[in-house]
Motif scaffolding. Structure first.
Motif, PDB file in Angstrom:
ATOM      1  N   GLY A 259      22.773  -0.105 -34.100  1.00  0.00           N
ATOM      2  CA  GLY A 259      23.816   0.875 -34.423  1.00  0.00           C
ATOM      3  C   GLY A 259      24.157   1.741 -33.225  1.00  0.00           C
ATOM      4  N   VAL A 410      20.588   4.768 -46.851  1.00  0.00           N
ATOM      5  CA  VAL A 410      20.364   3.531 -47.608  1.00  0.00           C
ATOM      6  C   VAL A 410      20.703   3.752 -49.088  1.00  0.00           C
ATOM      7  N   GLN A 413      24.398   3.909 -49.572  1.00  0.00           N
ATOM      8  CA  GLN A 413      24.932   2.549 -49.475  1.00  0.00           C
ATOM      9  C   GLN A 413      24.721   1.800 -50.795  1.00  0.00           C
ATOM     10  N   GLN A 414      23.588   2.058 -51.427  1.00  0.00           N
ATOM     11  CA  GLN A 414      23.259   1.373 -52.681  1.00  0.00           C
ATOM     12  C   GLN A 414      24.248   1.738 -53.792  1.00  0.00           C
ATOM     13  N   HIS A 419      29.810  -3.666 -52.189  1.00  0.00           N
ATOM     14  CA  HIS A 419      30.788  -3.106 -51.251  1.00  0.00           C
ATOM     15  C   HIS A 419      30.110  -2.319 -50.131  1.00  0.00           C
ATOM     16  N   TYR A 421      27.559  -3.291 -48.553  1.00  0.00           N
ATOM     17  CA  TYR A 421      26.997  -4.220 -47.557  1.00  0.00           C
ATOM     18  C   TYR A 421      28.068  -4.752 -46.607  1.00  0.00           C
ATOM     19  N   ILE A 422      29.312  -4.543 -46.993  1.00  0.00           N
ATOM     20  CA  ILE A 422      30.453  -5.004 -46.195  1.00  0.00           C
ATOM     21  C   ILE A 422      30.764  -3.926 -45.162  1.00  0.00           C
ATOM     22  N   GLU A 423      30.987  -4.330 -43.930  1.00  0.00           N
ATOM     23  CA  GLU A 423      31.162  -3.315 -42.888  1.00  0.00           C
ATOM     24  C   GLU A 423      32.381  -2.423 -43.118  1.00  0.00           C
ATOM     25  N   SER A 428      27.362   0.736 -44.138  1.00  0.00           N
ATOM     26  CA  SER A 428      26.399   0.022 -43.296  1.00  0.00           C
ATOM     27  C   SER A 428      26.235   0.738 -41.958  1.00  0.00           C
ATOM     28  N   VAL A 431      23.813   3.586 -42.163  1.00  0.00           N
ATOM     29  CA  VAL A 431      22.426   3.117 -42.189  1.00  0.00           C
ATOM     30  C   VAL A 431      21.988   2.683 -40.790  1.00  0.00           C
ATOM     31  N   ARG A 432      22.826   1.915 -40.136  1.00  0.00           N
ATOM     32  CA  ARG A 432      22.454   1.398 -38.812  1.00  0.00           C
ATOM     33  C   ARG A 432      22.363   2.519 -37.777  1.00  0.00           C
ATOM     34  N   ASP A 433      23.276   3.489 -37.881  1.00  0.00           N
ATOM     35  CA  ASP A 433      23.215   4.625 -36.950  1.00  0.00           C
ATOM     36  C   ASP A 433      21.990   5.497 -37.223  1.00  0.00           C
TER      37      ASP A 433
ATOM     38  N   PHE B 197      32.604 -11.810 -52.719  1.00  0.00           N
ATOM     39  CA  PHE B 197      31.163 -11.856 -52.420  1.00  0.00           C
ATOM     40  C   PHE B 197      30.541 -13.182 -52.830  1.00  0.00           C
ATOM     41  N   GLU B 256      32.804  -9.480 -43.370  1.00  0.00           N
ATOM     42  CA  GLU B 256      31.988  -9.052 -42.250  1.00  0.00           C
ATOM     43  C   GLU B 256      30.886  -8.164 -42.830  1.00  0.00           C
ATOM     44  N   TYR B 421      14.915  -1.462 -32.126  1.00  0.00           N
ATOM     45  CA  TYR B 421      16.323  -1.141 -32.402  1.00  0.00           C
ATOM     46  C   TYR B 421      17.275  -2.056 -31.634  1.00  0.00           C
ATOM     47  N   ARG B 435      18.325  -6.034 -46.471  1.00  0.00           N
ATOM     48  CA  ARG B 435      19.063  -5.012 -47.220  1.00  0.00           C
ATOM     49  C   ARG B 435      19.840  -5.582 -48.399  1.00  0.00           C
TER      50      ARG B 435
END
Lengths: 598, 598
Positions: A259, A410, A413-414, A419, A421-423, A428, A431-433, B197, B256, B421, B435
């Motif tokens: 991220g 996280v 995101q849940q 939706h 999980y889609i960038e 997402s 979470v990655r950052d 999906f 994506e 990371y 995830r």
């Protein structure tokens, strides 16, 4: 696309109503940021974060940084212009002393705005963020000449800064570092070596980059006692102090990371680059910690910031997305389904994040005020107490707010289901950052060890005893207050667990230090829960007082505080007993296996 | 680059020694997989996973899938060839009845190997994984003709399958779905609508793709009672049953995503595609659950699998990376620092993952054996008990193993510090891949609700009572055994918490269903801890018996089991009280705020 709204009202509630910001008007800079001015600054910062920084957040994630063949690095489209607005707004030097070109306003105000900025665009804000750390080191350890040479342009934001600690074979254990410094005889040094994971190491957003580099002077002792800190500019300065010839430092590559793609994380190669010793020879570790402590609070703030923006977007989705019916009967009978916010398990997630964010914000601002007191008070005892508090809370703010910040990203995101999980929805990215904040500026396991191994015992436990006393007295003072009972009872229970854990450490950590290490992460989180719980106690008390004395049309706001605080006590605080139970089992089982058994 | 070694010895320990695999030799298929054969199959599966699937894991992440202009999808380099080896090895039909071209071996063996495969390459294994779900639906609900038409090629792996449930506006709440089916009058239907999906929806790895599609027959009732399931092949079959003309189904785009880049997640457009009703009209939900239950266990297995491979790589790093010294004095005095496995907080992470993985594996295999008993036993009572167990454990395996699997991927990444990371070490991929398992096939909140709202009360609580009885009797039977005390005491405490939570649900969930919803996630995890704790109880008992009766040179293996189980009891089980305390606070506070207050 995610949205963001800076939680200004909440910041003001914490500063003005809970922490009594006005009480500090005797401190330097505070009178220049009276409550009116404070509100105006926050509003201005909110606008910049929402309208300028935030729209670039996803751009930064998608484009990332590109290293060109000549070693230069191109940042994502719009980053430079946004940073221009940031520096032109004077945000870089907000809390820097006036004599160095800053505005000398409270660090507290800088932190409050910093949350908005990091929430809006964490990767972009790392460019000025690292500069803050570098400036802090120069401010504290630099000579007058060094301050005059480097600081004004950094305060302006014309030049940015970096922190160069890590090498391929050493991160936590800086004693192993190999970069070396050879004296030129004229007071300058030739610095050689390779540094990795250097955030904002090379980019196109400023006219010069001032690297603060840890290296070992030839012949220095082994280990951390032989490390010195150097200023190594990307461009050497010409006679008039402007960037001139290129120094022998270059970006060898940029890392492909999970991220914070918008920030350039560089491998930096030093090949006899010209550098200047800052502070004492072999005293680099101390100077490094000045940057580090500043940076650690900043990273804790990032954890909170990402948790906040992730929460806001989860709320928006939960109100908008219709799916299923409430378990207690339709709530939106005109629609084909109810918005998912009616479902308890969605509520549980939202309330958990909300309760954490609001307490986390209070904890950060409380610690920031202590930082101001520690640096600006004229009363020695006050300064000492505030400094104690800062030292104690730094690993807690860093470790707990980033662990939880990630957990909540996280969780948010849940709420989005598939939706998330889609960038394209941006969850997402949060979470990655957020993930990096648990790692950099000392991985959270190192924070836990700092708390348990260093901070607890410092000065005979003065800091921790003061904290226990304050929390205990708060519970005691409100013991007779029926309305406060849901808060004080749970807080007292948490405090008891924390004190028992502390006692366990005292009794078992000395005899076998592995017991302290084995307990450290649980202890840090237990500590964090009590600190956050205490913030809720104080916020509930304030809200209750406001409701009792006339809420000025904000009754809903205070009622919501009371409910959110109760949620924290009911649903979050019970974790303290699990932490205590776990850590009390000691290190024997954990350490029993030979390495080959794994 | 990450490495992977299939934990064959551990699988054999669980199957042979703990679960008494040989006791089931009377079941169909088990005699064909005697312990010797079982070991050979596992070794063969391990080889394929380690040498063929695993080397493609990072390739898949980096390349991802590409949708070409003609709507075709190209999978990552090497995926097709690896899948060829998988199908040629007969792995697709391992547990499919012989009469449909399979090998009729136990589902248990399929699951055991499935863990290795998913650990080695989760994204690749989704292509055969979805096919298993589609085959299950056809096996259970298809007509004889449908079975004969579709199954043999799927069992061969020449054709793959998909599950088409989700639409843009509906995932969990399938009652909202809009895709429609219009009868052609000849028994076939014209299917129209958009599905999103769709894992493995379009790709280049098989000669045909058999989509199982939920749609609403014109005039069908609203809600879930009007949903039917259809078989819609990518290529219609010609007179001789081979793929012929293209059907009106196409991939509109691929998503994506955060992870599982190697799997093509498609938007599928149906434009009057030819489809065939499977099962009864308007009985689609039931058929869907056949796929879903199969898939949920498979997803739980993914959680475990990623946790296992992430753990293995964290161990390797922790043994190799030197940084700092042990708190109790140097352990590798010949080196400049000790390997980080000497640090308690690193141990804590490794032990937590190890203790979870081994119990998770046992739980999956125990449930898989119950699946075999439920499907293959000739004893009605045995079948019923096993089916009860399966139904009860499915949401626990899915929800708990994927939540924890993700948590452990994050934990393993943390062991790597900054190196975790960076994408090149592969730890980020594990986190990003893991995830999705918390989301798809019913988000974990839905699993928790399935457990609390459906499975607990089914048949008067028969399944849950049987589970309590079994665990209680285990504790009772070992009560006098001093050596078993560390295991049985903690397990009994956990069981008590679980029973108290169940009682709380019975007393409070009926009156106000929001109480059940508010408790659901905590309850599911509490349940998971007791189930995993019970697995540790049984593994410890087995290890102890082995040690007492002669360990055949495997004394270290059993001793390690005893330590690891003790760690689970000391450090993981204490969480049960926190879950109980939280859920007992009910839904009042959680539900108190108006939506606008968020």
């Amino acid at each position: 696309m995610p949205t963001f709204r800076a939680p200004v009202q909440d910041t003001l509630f914490v500063l003005n109503d809970v922490l009594g910001y006005e009480r500090y008007s005797n401190l330097a800079g505070f009178s220049d940021a009276s409550p009116d001015v404070l509100e105006a600054i926050l509003a201005e910062g909110a606008k910049l974060a929402e309208n300028v920084m935030h729209p670039l957040n996803r751009v930064g994630d998608m484009e990332g940084c590109v290293r060109n063949d000549d070693g230069s690095v191109t940042t994502p489209k719009g980053f430079k212009e946004a940073f221009d607005q940031y520096r032109e707004g004077g945000w870089m030097g907000l809390a820097v002393p006036v004599e160095h070109g800053g505005q000398g306003l409270p660090y507290t105000v800088h932190s409050a705005v910093g949350e908005y900025m990091s929430a809006a665009n964490m990767a972009l804000m790392m460019y000025p963020g690292l500069t803050q750390g570098a400036m802090a080191a120069i401010l504290v350890h630099g000579s007058d000449e060094q301050k005059a040479t480097w600081l004004p342009k950094m305060v302006e934001g014309a030049w940015t800064g970096t922190m160069n600690l890590t090498e391929p074979h050493c991160g936590t254990d800086l004693g192993l570092l190999r970069s070396k410094a050879v004296p030129n005889g004229d007071g300058s040094y030739r610095i050689s070596g390779q540094k990795i994971f250097i955030s904002a190491g090379e980019h196109d957003m400023s006219d010069n980059i001032i690297h603060l580099v840890l290296a070992r002077i030839e012949g220095a002792p082994e280990g951390v006692k032989g490390i010195s800190l150097f200023i190594v500019p990307k461009f050497k300065l010409d006679a008039s102090g402007n960037p001139g010839a290129r120094n022998a430092v270059s970006c060898g590559s940029i890392e492909e990371k999970m991220g914070i793609h918008g920030n350039s994380t560089c491998v930096m190669n030093y090949d006899e680059a010209e550098g200047f010793l800052i502070g004492e020879a072999n005293g680099g570790l101390k100077a490094m910690f000045t940057m580090m402590n500043e940076a650690r609070l900043g990273v804790g703030l990032q954890g909170l910031a990402v948790s906040e923006i992730a929460y806001q977007n989860a709320v928006a989705y939960a109100k908008d997305r219709i799916q299923g019916r409430s378990l207690t009967g339709p709530k939106a009978p005109d629609k084909k389904a109810d918005p998912i916010i009616v479902h308890p398990d969605i509520r549980r997630k939202l309330m958990t994040m909300k309760a954490f964010n609001e307490a986390g914000r209070a904890l950060v601002l409380w610690t920031a005020i202590n930082s101001d007191v520690a640096h600006r008070s004229e009363d020695g005892a006050e300064r000492q107490a505030a400094d104690d508090h800062m030292g104690l809370m730094t690993p807690v703010v860093k470790g707990v707010l980033t662990d939880k910040g990630f957990e909540h990203a996280v969780m948010a995101q849940q709420v989005f289901g598939g939706h998330g999980y889609i960038e394209e929805h941006g969850m997402s990215q949060f979470v990655r950052d957020a993930r990096i904040a648990m790692i950099y500026e000392g991985a959270n396991g190192v924070q836990a060890l700092d708390l348990v191994g260093r901070k607890l015992g410092l000065n005979g436990g003065r800091a921790v005893q003061a904290f226990f006393k304050e929390v205990g007295e708060f519970c005691e003072a409100n013991r007779g207050d029926e309305q406060m009972a849901p808060y004080t009872k749970a807080l007292k229970k948490g405090l008891n667990d924390l004190q028992a854990a502390t006692m366990w450490l005292v009794q078992n950590g000395m005899a076998n230090p592995d017991n302290a290490g084995a307990a450290s992460t649980d202890y840090m989180h237990l500590f964090g829960l009590v600190a956050l719980g205490y913030m809720w106690g104080r916020m509930a008390k304030t809200a209750q007082d406001k409701l009792a004395t006339g809420a000025n049309g904000s009754a809903d706001f205070y009622e919501t505080k009371l409910v959110t605080g109760r949620y924290f006590m009911e649903r979050v605080m019970p974790e303290t007993s699990a932490h205590l139970a776990r850590l009390s089992t000691g290190s024997a089982t954990m350490m029993a296996l030979a390495a080959e058994a794994f």
